[in-house]
Design a protein around this motif. Structure first.
Motif, PDB file in Angstrom:
ATOM      1  N   ASN A  52     -42.589   6.204  29.480  1.00 52.68           N
ATOM      2  CA  ASN A  52     -42.117   7.041  30.581  1.00 52.68           C
ATOM      3  C   ASN A  52     -41.897   6.212  31.855  1.00 52.68           C
ATOM      4  O   ASN A  52     -42.112   4.999  31.865  1.00 52.68           O
ATOM      5  CB  ASN A  52     -43.073   8.220  30.844  1.00 52.68           C
ATOM      6  N   LYS A  53     -41.465   6.864  32.917  1.00 45.67           N
ATOM      7  CA  LYS A  53     -41.103   6.168  34.153  1.00 45.67           C
ATOM      8  C   LYS A  53     -42.292   5.464  34.806  1.00 45.67           C
ATOM      9  O   LYS A  53     -42.111   4.536  35.591  1.00 45.67           O
ATOM     10  CB  LYS A  53     -40.470   7.155  35.143  1.00 45.67           C
ATOM     11  N   LYS A  54     -43.503   5.905  34.505  1.00 46.33           N
ATOM     12  CA  LYS A  54     -44.693   5.304  35.091  1.00 46.33           C
ATOM     13  C   LYS A  54     -45.258   4.167  34.251  1.00 46.33           C
ATOM     14  O   LYS A  54     -46.270   3.570  34.607  1.00 46.33           O
ATOM     15  CB  LYS A  54     -45.765   6.377  35.321  1.00 46.33           C
ATOM     16  N   GLY A  55     -44.608   3.892  33.109  1.00 49.31           N
ATOM     17  CA  GLY A  55     -45.046   2.786  32.269  1.00 49.31           C
ATOM     18  C   GLY A  55     -46.018   3.159  31.168  1.00 49.31           C
ATOM     19  O   GLY A  55     -46.519   2.288  30.455  1.00 49.31           O
ATOM     20  N   TYR A  56     -46.277   4.463  30.999  1.00 50.20           N
ATOM     21  CA  TYR A  56     -47.193   4.914  29.956  1.00 50.20           C
ATOM     22  C   TYR A  56     -46.427   5.257  28.680  1.00 50.20           C
ATOM     23  O   TYR A  56     -45.287   5.740  28.734  1.00 50.20           O
ATOM     24  CB  TYR A  56     -47.976   6.151  30.409  1.00 50.20           C
ATOM     25  N   LYS A  57     -47.055   5.038  27.524  1.00 50.65           N
ATOM     26  CA  LYS A  57     -46.449   5.393  26.259  1.00 50.65           C
ATOM     27  C   LYS A  57     -46.496   6.903  26.067  1.00 50.65           C
ATOM     28  O   LYS A  57     -47.504   7.555  26.351  1.00 50.65           O
ATOM     29  CB  LYS A  57     -47.175   4.698  25.101  1.00 50.65           C
ATOM     30  N   LYS A  58     -45.394   7.454  25.561  1.00 48.63           N
ATOM     31  CA  LYS A  58     -45.316   8.898  25.340  1.00 48.63           C
ATOM     32  C   LYS A  58     -44.742   9.172  23.956  1.00 48.63           C
ATOM     33  O   LYS A  58     -44.156   8.296  23.314  1.00 48.63           O
ATOM     34  CB  LYS A  58     -44.450   9.565  26.414  1.00 48.63           C
ATOM     35  N   VAL A  71     -48.427  12.100  26.670  1.00 52.66           N
ATOM     36  CA  VAL A  71     -48.744  10.680  26.845  1.00 52.66           C
ATOM     37  C   VAL A  71     -49.824  10.297  25.835  1.00 52.66           C
ATOM     38  O   VAL A  71     -50.759  11.059  25.587  1.00 52.66           O
ATOM     39  CB  VAL A  71     -49.194  10.362  28.284  1.00 52.66           C
ATOM     40  N   ILE A  72     -49.684   9.122  25.250  1.00 51.13           N
ATOM     41  CA  ILE A  72     -50.540   8.697  24.152  1.00 51.13           C
ATOM     42  C   ILE A  72     -52.007   8.589  24.541  1.00 51.13           C
ATOM     43  O   ILE A  72     -52.904   8.993  23.786  1.00 51.13           O
ATOM     44  CB  ILE A  72     -50.062   7.340  23.581  1.00 51.13           C
ATOM     45  N   HIS A  73     -52.293   8.018  25.736  1.00 47.78           N
ATOM     46  CA  HIS A  73     -53.692   7.782  26.086  1.00 47.78           C
ATOM     47  C   HIS A  73     -54.517   9.065  26.146  1.00 47.78           C
ATOM     48  O   HIS A  73     -55.690   9.077  25.768  1.00 47.78           O
ATOM     49  CB  HIS A  73     -53.821   6.977  27.392  1.00 47.78           C
ATOM     50  N   ARG A  74     -53.899  10.150  26.551  1.00 49.43           N
ATOM     51  CA  ARG A  74     -54.620  11.422  26.603  1.00 49.43           C
ATOM     52  C   ARG A  74     -54.829  11.986  25.202  1.00 49.43           C
ATOM     53  O   ARG A  74     -55.873  12.571  24.898  1.00 49.43           O
ATOM     54  CB  ARG A  74     -53.890  12.424  27.490  1.00 49.43           C
ATOM     55  N   LEU A  75     -53.845  11.796  24.321  1.00 46.12           N
ATOM     56  CA  LEU A  75     -53.977  12.263  22.940  1.00 46.12           C
ATOM     57  C   LEU A  75     -55.109  11.532  22.227  1.00 46.12           C
ATOM     58  O   LEU A  75     -55.897  12.139  21.502  1.00 46.12           O
ATOM     59  CB  LEU A  75     -52.658  12.057  22.182  1.00 46.12           C
ATOM     60  N   ILE A  90     -57.559   9.805  32.792  1.00 43.33           N
ATOM     61  CA  ILE A  90     -57.899   8.861  31.735  1.00 43.33           C
ATOM     62  C   ILE A  90     -57.448   7.481  32.201  1.00 43.33           C
ATOM     63  O   ILE A  90     -56.267   7.230  32.405  1.00 43.33           O
ATOM     64  CB  ILE A  90     -57.219   9.233  30.401  1.00 43.33           C
ATOM     65  N   ASN A  91     -58.416   6.611  32.381  1.00 44.71           N
ATOM     66  CA  ASN A  91     -58.183   5.285  32.935  1.00 44.71           C
ATOM     67  C   ASN A  91     -58.095   4.234  31.837  1.00 44.71           C
ATOM     68  O   ASN A  91     -58.853   4.255  30.873  1.00 44.71           O
ATOM     69  CB  ASN A  91     -59.326   4.932  33.899  1.00 44.71           C
ATOM     70  N   HIS A  92     -57.135   3.296  31.989  1.00 45.82           N
ATOM     71  CA  HIS A  92     -57.048   2.137  31.108  1.00 45.82           C
ATOM     72  C   HIS A  92     -57.951   1.048  31.696  1.00 45.82           C
ATOM     73  O   HIS A  92     -57.646   0.487  32.753  1.00 45.82           O
ATOM     74  CB  HIS A  92     -55.607   1.638  31.010  1.00 45.82           C
ATOM     75  N   ILE A  93     -59.043   0.759  31.035  1.00 45.97           N
ATOM     76  CA  ILE A  93     -60.068  -0.136  31.573  1.00 45.97           C
ATOM     77  C   ILE A  93     -59.520  -1.522  31.901  1.00 45.97           C
ATOM     78  O   ILE A  93     -59.860  -2.109  32.925  1.00 45.97           O
ATOM     79  CB  ILE A  93     -61.254  -0.236  30.586  1.00 45.97           C
ATOM     80  N   ASP A  94     -58.651  -2.056  31.034  1.00 43.29           N
ATOM     81  CA  ASP A  94     -58.124  -3.414  31.272  1.00 43.29           C
ATOM     82  C   ASP A  94     -56.867  -3.427  32.137  1.00 43.29           C
ATOM     83  O   ASP A  94     -56.289  -4.475  32.397  1.00 43.29           O
ATOM     84  CB  ASP A  94     -57.858  -4.133  29.944  1.00 43.29           C
ATOM     85  N   GLY A  95     -56.427  -2.231  32.586  1.00 42.38           N
ATOM     86  CA  GLY A  95     -55.255  -2.148  33.445  1.00 42.38           C
ATOM     87  C   GLY A  95     -53.932  -2.176  32.698  1.00 42.38           C
ATOM     88  O   GLY A  95     -52.873  -2.015  33.298  1.00 42.38           O
ATOM     89  N   ASN A  96     -53.972  -2.350  31.390  1.00 41.85           N
ATOM     90  CA  ASN A  96     -52.761  -2.402  30.567  1.00 41.85           C
ATOM     91  C   ASN A  96     -52.406  -0.990  30.106  1.00 41.85           C
ATOM     92  O   ASN A  96     -53.087  -0.411  29.254  1.00 41.85           O
ATOM     93  CB  ASN A  96     -52.982  -3.318  29.371  1.00 41.85           C
ATOM     94  N   LYS A  97     -51.345  -0.429  30.659  1.00 41.24           N
ATOM     95  CA  LYS A  97     -50.978   0.961  30.390  1.00 41.24           C
ATOM     96  C   LYS A  97     -50.558   1.224  28.946  1.00 41.24           C
ATOM     97  O   LYS A  97     -50.535   2.380  28.514  1.00 41.24           O
ATOM     98  CB  LYS A  97     -49.842   1.391  31.332  1.00 41.24           C
ATOM     99  N   ILE A  98     -50.204   0.194  28.211  1.00 37.06           N
ATOM    100  CA  ILE A  98     -49.772   0.414  26.824  1.00 37.06           C
ATOM    101  C   ILE A  98     -50.874   0.085  25.818  1.00 37.06           C
ATOM    102  O   ILE A  98     -50.663   0.194  24.610  1.00 37.06           O
ATOM    103  CB  ILE A  98     -48.487  -0.377  26.488  1.00 37.06           C
ATOM    104  N   ASN A  99     -52.044  -0.323  26.313  1.00 37.32           N
ATOM    105  CA  ASN A  99     -53.190  -0.543  25.432  1.00 37.32           C
ATOM    106  C   ASN A  99     -53.959   0.766  25.322  1.00 37.32           C
ATOM    107  O   ASN A  99     -54.866   1.039  26.102  1.00 37.32           O
ATOM    108  CB  ASN A  99     -54.087  -1.654  25.972  1.00 37.32           C
ATOM    109  N   ASN A 100     -53.584   1.572  24.332  1.00 36.64           N
ATOM    110  CA  ASN A 100     -54.174   2.897  24.196  1.00 36.64           C
ATOM    111  C   ASN A 100     -55.282   2.956  23.152  1.00 36.64           C
ATOM    112  O   ASN A 100     -55.544   4.010  22.562  1.00 36.64           O
ATOM    113  CB  ASN A 100     -53.074   3.915  23.873  1.00 36.64           C
TER     114      ASN A 100
END
Length: 201
Positions: A52-58, A71-75, A90-100
């Motif tokens: 998506n536009k914010k860089g998160y996987k959907k 969005v994948i991280h919430r699923l 839901i926070n990505h601990i390592d800051g990598n938005k695609i590491n779900n």
């Protein structure tokens, strides 16, 4: 030895989709009607994810003919930890938005999320990077330039076609403080009070 991937049903899509602890999504076996009126088995398959536009996987999911994007991280988080409590991010601990991956996700408050971004990841929340910012740095500099020339928030707002509330906050000195050093502007209580009176007229 190959690592076994654990799958869980996607919350509210039980029996239709599953998500793995590493962030993959698959549709499950299902029977669909053919044009001839018979039933056809559609085997399970991994689904293609988008960004998506914010860089998160959907992902696009369908339920009773209605298609929705999630969005994948919430699923991932909800499948393994249950429904996310209202108000939590839901926070990505390592800051990598695609590491779900499940071990990279945590449920925290918005305040904790900002703190993590600054203190752990080294990101800045000043200026345009602030989640609360509604103005660009270019707009703020223009506001300061006009205020330095003796203009008040009310007239600056009209001149620049910027919402008065946002302009007033800048002129009062309570936001964008890191730019104050570039201008010769009085942000004392006395000056702020005078600013307030002029804006009421």
């Amino acid at each position: 030895m190959e690592k076994i991937i654990e799958w869980r049903d996607v919350l509210n899509f039980e029996g239709i989709y599953q998500v793995s602890f590493c962030g993959k999504i698959k549709s499950l076996d299902k029977f669909v009607n053919t044009k001839l009126g018979s039933k056809k088995l559609v085997k399970e398959k991994l689904l293609i994810q988008a960004t998506n536009k914010k860089g998160y996987k959907k992902i696009s999911l369908s339920l009773n003919g209605v298609r929705v994007y999630k969005v994948i991280h919430r699923l991932v988080y909800e499948a393994f930890n249950g429904k996310i409590k209202k108000g939590l991010h839901i926070n990505h601990i390592d800051g990598n938005k695609i590491n779900n991956s499940l071990d990279n996700l945590e449920a925290i408050t918005p305040k904790e999320n900002i703190k993590h971004s600054i203190e752990v990841l080294g990101n800045s929340n000043q200026g345009e990077k602030s989640p609360m910012s509604v103005l660009t740095e270019k707009q703020v500099n223009k506001i300061f330039e006009l205020k330095q020339k003796g203009k008040y928030a009310k007239e600056i707002s009209k001149m620049l076609n910027i919402p008065f509330r946002a302009t007033a906050h800048v002129c009062s000195g309570i936001v964008w403080k890191h730019l104050h050093k570039d201008y010769n502007i009085d942000f004392s209580l006395k000056a702020t009070t005078k600013e307030f009176k002029n804006n009421k007229n």
